[in-house]
Design a protein around this motif. Structure first.
Motif, short mmCIF file in Angstrom:
data_model
loop_
_atom_site.label_atom_id
_atom_site.label_comp_id
_atom_site.label_asym_id
_atom_site.label_seq_id
_atom_site.Cartn_x
_atom_site.Cartn_y
_atom_site.Cartn_z
N GLN A 157 48.53 34.20 9.97
CA GLN A 157 47.96 34.42 8.64
C GLN A 157 47.10 35.69 8.59
OE1 GLN A 157 46.06 32.04 4.92
NE2 GLN A 157 45.99 31.02 6.89
N ARG A 158 46.31 35.94 9.62
CA ARG A 158 45.44 37.11 9.60
C ARG A 158 46.22 38.42 9.64
NH1 ARG A 158 40.32 35.64 13.61
NH2 ARG A 158 39.53 33.86 12.40
N ASP A 159 47.43 38.36 10.17
CA ASP A 159 48.24 39.56 10.33
C ASP A 159 49.35 39.62 9.28
OD1 ASP A 159 49.06 41.96 11.58
OD2 ASP A 159 50.61 40.88 12.70
N THR A 160 49.22 38.86 8.19
CA THR A 160 50.22 38.85 7.12
C THR A 160 49.52 39.12 5.81
OG1 THR A 160 51.49 37.18 8.35
CG2 THR A 160 52.07 37.52 6.04
N ALA A 161 49.96 40.17 5.09
CA ALA A 161 49.28 40.54 3.85
C ALA A 161 49.55 39.54 2.73
CB ALA A 161 49.72 41.94 3.43
N GLY A 162 50.75 38.99 2.69
CA GLY A 162 51.07 38.04 1.63
C GLY A 162 52.52 37.63 1.72
N LEU A 163 52.87 36.58 0.97
CA LEU A 163 54.23 36.05 0.95
C LEU A 163 54.82 36.14 -0.45
CD1 LEU A 163 54.00 32.68 2.96
CD2 LEU A 163 54.48 34.98 3.85
N VAL A 164 56.14 36.38 -0.48
CA VAL A 164 56.93 36.21 -1.70
C VAL A 164 58.02 35.20 -1.36
CG1 VAL A 164 58.37 37.30 -3.45
CG2 VAL A 164 56.47 38.58 -2.41
N LEU A 261 46.66 27.66 4.17
CA LEU A 261 47.08 29.00 3.77
C LEU A 261 46.19 29.52 2.64
CD1 LEU A 261 50.96 28.51 3.79
CD2 LEU A 261 49.60 29.76 5.48
N THR A 262 45.60 30.68 2.85
CA THR A 262 44.74 31.29 1.84
C THR A 262 45.22 32.69 1.45
OG1 THR A 262 43.26 32.15 3.56
CG2 THR A 262 42.72 29.99 2.60
N LEU A 263 46.24 33.20 2.10
CA LEU A 263 46.75 34.53 1.78
C LEU A 263 47.47 34.50 0.42
CD1 LEU A 263 49.90 35.27 4.02
CD2 LEU A 263 49.20 33.02 3.21
N PHE A 285 54.71 22.64 -3.99
CA PHE A 285 53.97 23.55 -3.11
C PHE A 285 52.75 24.12 -3.80
CE2 PHE A 285 53.00 27.59 -1.13
CZ PHE A 285 53.06 27.29 0.23
N VAL A 286 52.88 24.54 -5.06
CA VAL A 286 51.74 25.16 -5.73
C VAL A 286 50.61 24.15 -5.96
CG1 VAL A 286 53.06 26.99 -6.83
CG2 VAL A 286 52.75 24.82 -8.03
N GLY A 287 50.92 22.87 -5.92
CA GLY A 287 49.88 21.87 -6.01
C GLY A 287 49.14 21.67 -4.70
N GLU A 288 49.68 22.19 -3.62
CA GLU A 288 49.09 22.03 -2.30
C GLU A 288 48.34 23.27 -1.82
OE1 GLU A 288 52.66 19.13 -0.53
OE2 GLU A 288 52.70 21.30 -0.20
N VAL A 289 48.70 24.44 -2.35
CA VAL A 289 48.16 25.70 -1.85
C VAL A 289 47.53 26.46 -3.01
CG1 VAL A 289 48.70 27.87 -0.69
CG2 VAL A 289 49.93 25.77 -0.05
N ALA A 290 46.21 26.60 -2.97
CA ALA A 290 45.48 27.18 -4.10
C ALA A 290 45.83 28.64 -4.32
CB ALA A 290 43.98 27.03 -3.87
N SER A 291 46.23 29.36 -3.27
CA SER A 291 46.52 30.79 -3.40
C SER A 291 47.94 31.07 -3.88
CB SER A 291 46.30 31.50 -2.06
OG SER A 291 47.22 31.04 -1.09
N ALA A 292 48.72 30.02 -4.13
CA ALA A 292 50.11 30.20 -4.55
C ALA A 292 50.22 30.25 -6.07
CB ALA A 292 50.98 29.07 -4.00
N ASN A 293 50.99 31.21 -6.55
CA ASN A 293 51.26 31.35 -7.98
C ASN A 293 52.76 31.23 -8.19
OD1 ASN A 293 50.72 32.18 -10.79
ND2 ASN A 293 51.86 34.02 -10.19
N ASN A 317 55.13 43.31 -6.06
CA ASN A 317 54.02 44.20 -6.43
C ASN A 317 52.74 43.42 -6.70
OD1 ASN A 317 55.64 46.49 -6.21
ND2 ASN A 317 56.25 46.45 -8.37
N ARG A 318 52.86 42.22 -7.26
CA ARG A 318 51.64 41.40 -7.47
C ARG A 318 51.00 41.01 -6.15
NH1 ARG A 318 54.85 38.96 -11.49
NH2 ARG A 318 55.27 37.12 -10.19
N VAL A 319 51.83 40.62 -5.18
CA VAL A 319 51.28 40.29 -3.85
C VAL A 319 50.64 41.51 -3.24
CG1 VAL A 319 51.90 39.68 -1.49
CG2 VAL A 319 52.75 38.31 -3.38
N ARG A 320 51.26 42.66 -3.41
CA ARG A 320 50.70 43.91 -2.88
C ARG A 320 49.32 44.15 -3.46
NH1 ARG A 320 53.63 49.87 -3.14
NH2 ARG A 320 51.94 51.07 -2.19
N ARG A 321 49.17 44.01 -4.78
CA ARG A 321 47.88 44.22 -5.40
C ARG A 321 46.87 43.17 -4.94
NH1 ARG A 321 51.27 45.28 -9.88
NH2 ARG A 321 50.93 43.16 -10.70
N ARG A 322 47.28 41.92 -4.91
CA ARG A 322 46.37 40.85 -4.49
C ARG A 322 45.90 41.00 -3.06
NH1 ARG A 322 49.20 35.26 -5.63
NH2 ARG A 322 47.19 34.53 -4.80
N SER A 323 46.74 41.60 -2.23
CA SER A 323 46.40 41.74 -0.81
C SER A 323 45.56 42.98 -0.53
CB SER A 323 47.67 41.79 0.03
OG SER A 323 48.38 43.01 -0.20
#
Length: 325
Positions: A157-164, A261-263, A285-293, A317-323
């Motif tokens: 997680q620390r070495d991952t900017a974000g997921l799509v 997961l908080t990324l 999944f989105v009900g389990e992970v607060a950072s998921a949209n 691009n949204r993940v890029r901005r959020r990260s």
């Protein structure tokens, strides 16, 4: 991508071969077709060695250090050509892209039974891209590749900017898989796979592609670029069927860790997806992970990166901005 021959055809041919004793003829024809397919669809990228095995990766787009790294992980029965058909060209001006063949598929080696675990696949792929200098990438996973992307984030997680996550398999589901996957857990699986390799017709392949894309249309030229023959090889079929049959049990083990997961996570799912159900997977999944949209695309099926590429690019691009990348 689902199995490209009808259950009736497979079971009938298995019976015929068993009665006629012509398995050697089938194997010879399968050998010949596999050789032709491998010449027709050669590796597009480079090989990286991990634990004595080779992983096939394609690096393209911006030069290292000039843009965020974006790792692309394909789904079941696939290979990295699924991304080179169209998505890569739409992204390479803004990202350094690293498309991978998952272990046992495309041109990547198999780890045997061990690569049935998406967590092993994630570890292996992470180690492979580290060797070419990938650090803190954005990671996109489609379908089965979504489970691998989630395993990647859980481990790094620390070495991952974000997921799509695009039409991602993320949650345990009720019930079994199709007849074909069940058949492959029996002794008939081996001759059935050989028959598919030897005799799969263009019409059967097109019908399978229609199924995985529905209700959308298969883009012109997709089959020729994707290299369906790579997926029809006996070993590739065996690896894919083993991985898919085992996936649910591994997701059951992964799911309790999802709340950690908080990324940034962006999810895309079509509400007409019949391969990976929206309500079973992404909505839970989105009900389990607060950072998921979650973005739901009305009327869309499973292959969103081809049928709705701009929505996928927007999510990246949204993940890029959020990260903060």
């Amino acid at each position: 991508m689902p199995f490209p021959a009808s259950v009736t055809t497979v079971t009938t041919l298995v019976a015929v071969i068993a009665l006629a004793g012509c398995a050697a003829l089938v194997d010879n024809r399968a050998d010949r077709r596999e050789s032709e397919w491998m010449q027709e669809f050669p590796p597009l990228g480079q090989f990286v060695e991990v634990e004595g095995h080779r992983i096939h990766i394609l690096v393209t787009g911006r030069a290292r250090g000039t843009a965020p790294d974006l790792v692309l992980i394909h789904g079941a029965n696939g290979n990295l050509r699924d991304f080179t058909f169209d998505l890569v060209a739409l992204l390479e001006d803004d990202y350094r892209i690293i498309a991978v063949d998952r272990p046992g598929l495309g041109w990547s080696d198999s780890w045997g039974d061990a690569d049935s675990d998406p967590r092993l696949q994630a570890r292996v792929l992470h180690e492979a891209v580290e060797q070419i200098g990938v650090r803190r990438p954005l990671v996109l996973g489609h379908s089965y590749g979504g489970a691998v992307a989630l395993a990647w984030a859980l481990q790094n997680q620390r070495d991952t900017a974000g997921l799509v996550l695009v039409a991602a398999a993320s949650e345990p589901w009720e019930g079994g898989l199709s007849f074909w996957y069940g058949l492959n857990e029996t002794p008939l699986g081996t001759p059935a796979r050989a028959i598919v390799t030897a005799f799969a017709t263009e019409s059967a392949i097109n019908a399978a592609l229609d199924k995985v894309f529905e209700p959308d249309s298969v883009p012109a030229g997709y089959s020729e670029e994707f290299g369906v023959g790579l997926s029809l090889r006996r070993e590739s079929q065996e690896n894919n069927n083993r991985q898919v049959n085992a996936l649910r049990d591994y997701i059951v083990q992964m799911q309790p860790d999802y709340p950690s997961l908080t990324l940034p996570i962006e999810m895309l799912h079509g509400d007409a997806d019949t391969i990976v159900g929206l309500d079973i997977h992404s909505r839970r999944f989105v009900g389990e992970v607060a950072s998921a949209n979650l973005t739901v695309i009305p009327g869309a099926g499973h292959m969103l990166h081809h049928t709705h590429p701009q929505a996928v690019i927007d999510a990246i691009n949204r993940v890029r901005r959020r990260s903060g990348r």
